[in-house]
Scaffold this motif. Structure first.
Motif, PDB file in Angstrom:
ATOM      1  N   VAL A  15     -28.238 -45.450  41.420  1.00 51.84           N
ATOM      2  CA  VAL A  15     -28.244 -45.293  42.886  1.00 51.84           C
ATOM      3  C   VAL A  15     -28.514 -46.646  43.555  1.00 51.84           C
ATOM      4  O   VAL A  15     -27.869 -47.011  44.554  1.00 51.84           O
ATOM      5  N   HIS A  19     -26.040 -48.829  46.162  1.00 43.65           N
ATOM      6  CA  HIS A  19     -26.442 -49.420  47.448  1.00 43.65           C
ATOM      7  C   HIS A  19     -26.091 -50.911  47.467  1.00 43.65           C
ATOM      8  O   HIS A  19     -25.498 -51.406  48.425  1.00 43.65           O
ATOM      9  N   THR A  24     -22.355 -46.967  49.309  1.00 44.28           N
ATOM     10  CA  THR A  24     -22.987 -45.814  49.957  1.00 44.28           C
ATOM     11  C   THR A  24     -22.663 -45.799  51.456  1.00 44.28           C
ATOM     12  O   THR A  24     -22.363 -46.838  52.051  1.00 44.28           O
ATOM     13  N   PRO A  26     -24.027 -43.680  55.204  1.00 45.12           N
ATOM     14  CA  PRO A  26     -25.157 -42.900  55.709  1.00 45.12           C
ATOM     15  C   PRO A  26     -24.959 -41.384  55.586  1.00 45.12           C
ATOM     16  O   PRO A  26     -25.920 -40.637  55.424  1.00 45.12           O
ATOM     17  N   TRP A  27     -23.711 -40.943  55.634  1.00 44.37           N
ATOM     18  CA  TRP A  27     -23.472 -39.498  55.610  1.00 44.37           C
ATOM     19  C   TRP A  27     -23.426 -38.928  54.172  1.00 44.37           C
ATOM     20  O   TRP A  27     -23.317 -37.733  53.984  1.00 44.37           O
ATOM     21  N   ASN A  28     -23.502 -39.806  53.161  1.00 44.72           N
ATOM     22  CA  ASN A  28     -23.549 -39.333  51.775  1.00 44.72           C
ATOM     23  C   ASN A  28     -24.958 -39.522  51.214  1.00 44.72           C
ATOM     24  O   ASN A  28     -25.645 -40.468  51.583  1.00 44.72           O
ATOM     25  N   ASP A  29     -25.337 -38.640  50.317  1.00 46.77           N
ATOM     26  CA  ASP A  29     -26.615 -38.772  49.615  1.00 46.77           C
ATOM     27  C   ASP A  29     -26.282 -39.117  48.162  1.00 46.77           C
ATOM     28  O   ASP A  29     -25.927 -38.231  47.376  1.00 46.77           O
ATOM     29  N   ALA A  31     -27.956 -39.933  45.515  1.00 47.51           N
ATOM     30  CA  ALA A  31     -28.746 -39.305  44.447  1.00 47.51           C
ATOM     31  C   ALA A  31     -28.264 -37.869  44.221  1.00 47.51           C
ATOM     32  O   ALA A  31     -28.155 -37.411  43.075  1.00 47.51           O
ATOM     33  N   ALA A  32     -27.937 -37.162  45.314  1.00 53.27           N
ATOM     34  CA  ALA A  32     -27.420 -35.790  45.184  1.00 53.27           C
ATOM     35  C   ALA A  32     -26.018 -35.814  44.574  1.00 53.27           C
ATOM     36  O   ALA A  32     -25.671 -34.961  43.744  1.00 53.27           O
ATOM     37  N   ASP A  33     -25.214 -36.811  44.965  1.00 53.81           N
ATOM     38  CA  ASP A  33     -23.869 -36.954  44.374  1.00 53.81           C
ATOM     39  C   ASP A  33     -23.990 -37.122  42.864  1.00 53.81           C
ATOM     40  O   ASP A  33     -23.248 -36.518  42.090  1.00 53.81           O
TER      41      ASP A  33
END
Ligand code: COA
Length: 136
Positions: A15, A19, A24, A26-29, A31-33
């Motif tokens: 992750v 970055h 990355t 802002p609208w994507n996460d 860590a969740a991806d």
């Protein structure tokens, strides 16, 4: 350096690398991806690891029809030395090993460097428009 499924102890490093390399938004996460791809039956996150240090990542998966690659990233101090090419070869093997006949990926329109890299690897513009919609 070895390329294999990313070990859990390097998830945070992946992750961080995403970055660092500008992947990355802002609208994507991320860590969740990563978690979803790791947990999915038809997806994986591959990592290139050298002496315990994360050098590169790629998220690979298939939807039953096409293979897809996301989050291809090589650590800035290891770029330009063939690692990206090796990661894409690993993704191609992963997809071909599941008897999916084609691999494809999306490149953000302003990422001309990545487009040049993929072109060098034999990837061509599929001349399609990608349409998207957020589902909550
Ligand atoms: C794009 C990226 C993955 C490439 O990885 P890399 O390890 O630097 O690339 P490699 O050294 O494996 O390059 C492979 C080949 O592509 C060529 N290449 C690399 N960048 C290129 C460019 N911008 N234009 C043309 N050719 C390029 C190399 O010269 C090399 O050619 P060769 O093997 O025939 O000598 C890496 O720079 C990166 O992580 N960038 C930031 C994140 C990113 O944009 N990811 C892609 C998201 S779609």
């Amino acid at each position: 350096m070895k390329i294999d499924v990313l070990p859990e102890n390097l998830h945070d490093a992946a992750v961080k690398l995403w970055h660092e390399t500008g992947l990355t938004r802002p609208w994507n996460d991320p860590a969740a991806d990563l978690r979803r791809a790791v947990e999915g039956d038809d997806s994986a996150v591959l990592g290139a690891v050298d002496d315990g240090t994360l050098v590169a990542t790629a998220m690979v998966g298939h939807d039953g029809h096409r293979g897809w690659v996301y989050y291809l990233a090589v650590a800035p101090d290891r770029q330009g030395a063939g690692v990206g090419r090796l990661m894409m070869a690993a993704c191609e093997d992963w997809v071909a090993g599941r008897r999916i006949p084609k691999i494809q990926l999306m490149v953000r329109a302003d990422n001309t460097a990545a487009a040049g890299f993929y072109e060098r690897l034999g990837y061509t513009d599929a001349e399609v428009v990608v349409l998207g919609k957020r589902l909550g």
